[in-house]
Design a protein around this motif. Structure first.
Motif, PDB file in Angstrom:
ATOM      1  N   MET A 104       1.028  10.364   7.673  1.00  0.00           N
ATOM      2  CA  MET A 104       0.234  10.675   6.483  1.00  0.00           C
ATOM      3  C   MET A 104       0.987  10.353   5.189  1.00  0.00           C
ATOM      4  O   MET A 104       0.363  10.009   4.184  1.00  0.00           O
ATOM      5  CB  MET A 104      -0.185  12.147   6.492  1.00  0.00           C
ATOM      6  CG  MET A 104      -1.482  12.417   7.234  1.00  0.00           C
ATOM      7  SD  MET A 104      -2.906  11.489   6.594  1.00  0.00           S
ATOM      8  CE  MET A 104      -2.987  12.095   4.911  1.00  0.00           C
ATOM      9  N   GLU A 105       2.304  10.453   5.213  1.00  0.00           N
ATOM     10  CA  GLU A 105       3.053  10.088   4.015  1.00  0.00           C
ATOM     11  C   GLU A 105       2.795   8.629   3.658  1.00  0.00           C
ATOM     12  O   GLU A 105       2.642   8.272   2.481  1.00  0.00           O
ATOM     13  CB  GLU A 105       4.550  10.332   4.234  1.00  0.00           C
ATOM     14  CG  GLU A 105       5.385  10.049   2.994  1.00  0.00           C
ATOM     15  CD  GLU A 105       6.858  10.370   3.181  1.00  0.00           C
ATOM     16  OE1 GLU A 105       7.634  10.184   2.223  1.00  0.00           O
ATOM     17  OE2 GLU A 105       7.238  10.801   4.283  1.00  0.00           O
ATOM     18  N   SER A 106       2.730   7.780   4.659  1.00  0.00           N
ATOM     19  CA  SER A 106       2.461   6.361   4.426  1.00  0.00           C
ATOM     20  C   SER A 106       1.036   6.140   3.941  1.00  0.00           C
ATOM     21  O   SER A 106       0.785   5.287   3.078  1.00  0.00           O
ATOM     22  CB  SER A 106       2.702   5.567   5.716  1.00  0.00           C
ATOM     23  OG  SER A 106       4.040   5.701   6.148  1.00  0.00           O
ATOM     24  N   VAL A 107       0.084   6.913   4.490  1.00  0.00           N
ATOM     25  CA  VAL A 107      -1.297   6.826   4.013  1.00  0.00           C
ATOM     26  C   VAL A 107      -1.361   7.124   2.526  1.00  0.00           C
ATOM     27  O   VAL A 107      -1.974   6.392   1.733  1.00  0.00           O
ATOM     28  CB  VAL A 107      -2.209   7.806   4.787  1.00  0.00           C
ATOM     29  CG1 VAL A 107      -3.616   7.828   4.176  1.00  0.00           C
ATOM     30  CG2 VAL A 107      -2.290   7.429   6.261  1.00  0.00           C
ATOM     31  N   MET A 108      -0.714   8.221   2.119  1.00  0.00           N
ATOM     32  CA  MET A 108      -0.778   8.632   0.716  1.00  0.00           C
ATOM     33  C   MET A 108       0.014   7.702  -0.199  1.00  0.00           C
ATOM     34  O   MET A 108      -0.318   7.557  -1.382  1.00  0.00           O
ATOM     35  CB  MET A 108      -0.302  10.078   0.578  1.00  0.00           C
ATOM     36  CG  MET A 108      -1.177  11.084   1.347  1.00  0.00           C
ATOM     37  SD  MET A 108      -2.956  10.847   1.082  1.00  0.00           S
ATOM     38  CE  MET A 108      -3.100  11.215  -0.675  1.00  0.00           C
ATOM     39  N   GLN A 109       1.050   7.070   0.336  1.00  0.00           N
ATOM     40  CA  GLN A 109       1.757   6.052  -0.439  1.00  0.00           C
ATOM     41  C   GLN A 109       0.793   4.919  -0.793  1.00  0.00           C
ATOM     42  O   GLN A 109       0.747   4.440  -1.930  1.00  0.00           O
ATOM     43  CB  GLN A 109       2.931   5.496   0.373  1.00  0.00           C
ATOM     44  CG  GLN A 109       3.679   4.359  -0.331  1.00  0.00           C
ATOM     45  CD  GLN A 109       4.755   3.747   0.555  1.00  0.00           C
ATOM     46  OE1 GLN A 109       5.127   4.297   1.593  1.00  0.00           O
ATOM     47  NE2 GLN A 109       5.263   2.590   0.152  1.00  0.00           N
ATOM     48  N   ASN A 133       4.655  -6.472   0.315  1.00  0.00           N
ATOM     49  CA  ASN A 133       4.770  -5.029   0.071  1.00  0.00           C
ATOM     50  C   ASN A 133       3.658  -4.310   0.816  1.00  0.00           C
ATOM     51  O   ASN A 133       2.542  -4.177   0.306  1.00  0.00           O
ATOM     52  CB  ASN A 133       4.692  -4.733  -1.423  1.00  0.00           C
ATOM     53  CG  ASN A 133       5.023  -3.283  -1.727  1.00  0.00           C
ATOM     54  OD1 ASN A 133       5.206  -2.464  -0.818  1.00  0.00           O
ATOM     55  ND2 ASN A 133       5.104  -2.953  -3.008  1.00  0.00           N
ATOM     56  N   PRO A 134       3.923  -3.836   2.035  1.00  0.00           N
ATOM     57  CA  PRO A 134       2.866  -3.216   2.841  1.00  0.00           C
ATOM     58  C   PRO A 134       2.420  -1.845   2.341  1.00  0.00           C
ATOM     59  O   PRO A 134       1.398  -1.329   2.807  1.00  0.00           O
ATOM     60  CB  PRO A 134       3.495  -3.107   4.231  1.00  0.00           C
ATOM     61  CG  PRO A 134       4.969  -3.131   3.990  1.00  0.00           C
ATOM     62  CD  PRO A 134       5.186  -3.980   2.779  1.00  0.00           C
ATOM     63  N   ASN A 135       3.169  -1.235   1.436  1.00  0.00           N
ATOM     64  CA  ASN A 135       2.780   0.073   0.887  1.00  0.00           C
ATOM     65  C   ASN A 135       2.446   1.081   1.982  1.00  0.00           C
ATOM     66  O   ASN A 135       1.444   1.793   1.923  1.00  0.00           O
ATOM     67  CB  ASN A 135       1.595  -0.078  -0.068  1.00  0.00           C
ATOM     68  CG  ASN A 135       1.971  -0.823  -1.339  1.00  0.00           C
ATOM     69  OD1 ASN A 135       3.001  -0.554  -1.944  1.00  0.00           O
ATOM     70  ND2 ASN A 135       1.141  -1.784  -1.718  1.00  0.00           N
ATOM     71  N   GLY A 136       3.298   1.134   2.989  1.00  0.00           N
ATOM     72  CA  GLY A 136       3.139   2.118   4.053  1.00  0.00           C
ATOM     73  C   GLY A 136       2.400   1.626   5.277  1.00  0.00           C
ATOM     74  O   GLY A 136       2.499   2.232   6.348  1.00  0.00           O
ATOM     75  N   ALA A 137       1.627   0.535   5.177  1.00  0.00           N
ATOM     76  CA  ALA A 137       0.839   0.044   6.300  1.00  0.00           C
ATOM     77  C   ALA A 137       1.723  -0.668   7.317  1.00  0.00           C
ATOM     78  O   ALA A 137       2.703  -1.328   6.959  1.00  0.00           O
ATOM     79  CB  ALA A 137      -0.253  -0.899   5.820  1.00  0.00           C
ATOM     80  N   ILE A 138       1.386  -0.542   8.593  1.00  0.00           N
ATOM     81  CA  ILE A 138       2.096  -1.263   9.648  1.00  0.00           C
ATOM     82  C   ILE A 138       1.199  -2.283  10.333  1.00  0.00           C
ATOM     83  O   ILE A 138       1.666  -3.070  11.153  1.00  0.00           O
ATOM     84  CB  ILE A 138       2.690  -0.300  10.698  1.00  0.00           C
ATOM     85  CG1 ILE A 138       1.598   0.549  11.350  1.00  0.00           C
ATOM     86  CG2 ILE A 138       3.768   0.577  10.063  1.00  0.00           C
ATOM     87  CD1 ILE A 138       2.107   1.425  12.491  1.00  0.00           C
ATOM     88  N   GLY A 139      -0.077  -2.291  10.008  1.00  0.00           N
ATOM     89  CA  GLY A 139      -0.985  -3.274  10.591  1.00  0.00           C
ATOM     90  C   GLY A 139      -2.327  -3.277   9.884  1.00  0.00           C
ATOM     91  O   GLY A 139      -2.749  -2.252   9.335  1.00  0.00           O
ATOM     92  N   TRP A 140      -2.935  -4.449   9.857  1.00  0.00           N
ATOM     93  CA  TRP A 140      -4.290  -4.578   9.312  1.00  0.00           C
ATOM     94  C   TRP A 140      -5.036  -5.560  10.196  1.00  0.00           C
ATOM     95  O   TRP A 140      -4.627  -6.703  10.345  1.00  0.00           O
ATOM     96  CB  TRP A 140      -4.240  -5.074   7.867  1.00  0.00           C
ATOM     97  CG  TRP A 140      -5.546  -5.608   7.333  1.00  0.00           C
ATOM     98  CD1 TRP A 140      -6.801  -5.172   7.646  1.00  0.00           C
ATOM     99  CD2 TRP A 140      -5.718  -6.693   6.414  1.00  0.00           C
ATOM    100  NE1 TRP A 140      -7.751  -5.908   6.977  1.00  0.00           N
ATOM    101  CE2 TRP A 140      -7.108  -6.852   6.212  1.00  0.00           C
ATOM    102  CE3 TRP A 140      -4.840  -7.537   5.747  1.00  0.00           C
ATOM    103  CZ2 TRP A 140      -7.640  -7.826   5.375  1.00  0.00           C
ATOM    104  CZ3 TRP A 140      -5.363  -8.507   4.903  1.00  0.00           C
ATOM    105  CH2 TRP A 140      -6.759  -8.643   4.723  1.00  0.00           C
ATOM    106  N   LEU A 141      -6.095  -5.089  10.817  1.00  0.00           N
ATOM    107  CA  LEU A 141      -6.878  -5.961  11.666  1.00  0.00           C
ATOM    108  C   LEU A 141      -8.337  -5.952  11.256  1.00  0.00           C
ATOM    109  O   LEU A 141      -8.822  -5.008  10.634  1.00  0.00           O
ATOM    110  CB  LEU A 141      -6.743  -5.592  13.147  1.00  0.00           C
ATOM    111  CG  LEU A 141      -7.145  -4.203  13.586  1.00  0.00           C
ATOM    112  CD1 LEU A 141      -8.182  -4.276  14.687  1.00  0.00           C
ATOM    113  CD2 LEU A 141      -5.945  -3.425  14.099  1.00  0.00           C
TER     114      LEU A 141
END
Length: 263
Positions: free
Chosen positions: A219-224, A188-196
């Motif tokens: 920004m919608e994904s950030v706030m999610q 469940n990425p909760n809006g994120a598309i990458g983490w490095l």
């Protein structure tokens, strides 16, 4: 200082050898794959007096053409503060941070060709005319990547926080926690598309051991993601990490504009 260098070196070696969770197609362009470490040059820049951003962008276009001709292209994105730690008493000292990502050898060849050719020297001289920049070199590795989403869109957001390993914890401990977090993010990425994770290699003496960078398409994904953290228990996972494993700064949010995305 010796201890920090030892921990950083050990962390970097583990960083290169541990598997993480990603999709099947790992190609992100510019020779970068989401399942391998790569290098990122960060240029922390301020425009010189009287210089506009349009002038800087025109220089970038000149550089991109030169780099393509010389087969040393890099992925280039420019970040500006969105939700930042600065205020009227502590304003940011930079206008933007430019990130240039590529395999390690491409960075090396690119710098050699820039400094050894007349056109390359002309570009460097103009860069000094339009801006004052401090350059840093880091390694980077994706803990989680949605390659399809990362390969589209030229406007997105990056959440940053810098961390140092807590006393009594080893790089292996952090890697294990990161791998667990990556599995959670894939489910469940909760809006994120990458983490490095980024580890300073050159010019990073004033920075902690490593940085987490989480990428969002909008920004919608950030706030999610922030809603999950604040109201749905996500803060417990972060609290466990920052209490037991790493001492971290408060996060800040940067807006990212992609300028060059080589195929």
């Amino acid at each position: 200082m010796i201890k920090k260098t030892t921990i950083l070196s050990a962390f970097f070696v583990l960083f290169l050898t541990n598997g993480v969770l990603k999709g099947q197609d790992t190609d992100l362009g510019a020779g970068i794959n989401s399942d391998a470490a790569f290098a990122i040059q960060a240029n922390i820049c301020r425009l010189n007096d009287g210089i506009t951003m349009e002038r800087y962008e025109a220089l970038n276009e000149r550089y991109f053409k030169w780099a393509k001709k010389n087969k040393v292209e890099t992925f280039v994105a420019l970040q500006t503060p969105h939700f930042q730690h600065g205020d009227f008493d502590n304003p940011p000292s930079y206008d933007f941070v430019e990130f240039m990502a590529a395999p390690f050898d491409i960075h090396g060849k690119g710098w050699d060709k820039l400094t050894e050719s007349k056109e390359g020297q002309d570009i460097l001289n103009e860069w000094g005319e339009v801006s004052t920049c401090y350059m840093k070199m880091s390694s980077a590795y994706f803990n989680y990547a949605n390659e399809e989403e990362l390969n589209v869109g030229d406007s997105r957001y990056a959440e940053w926080n810098w961390c140092s390993i807590r006393e009594g914890k080893s790089p292996d401990d952090l890697i294990a926690f990161h791998n667990n977090a990556a599995r959670r993010m894939k489910e469940n990425p909760n809006g994120a598309i990458g983490w490095l994770t980024m580890v300073p290699l050159l010019g990073g003496g004033n920075y902690p051991t490593f940085a987490h960078v989480v990428l969002y398409p909008d920004m919608e994904s950030v706030m999610q993601s922030k809603k999950v953290e604040a109201a749905e228990g996500g803060w417990r996972f972060r609290d466990e990490y920052e209490t037991e494993y790493a001492e971290c700064s408060d996060p800040m949010l940067m807006h990212e504009k992609v300028y060059n995305r080589p195929k």
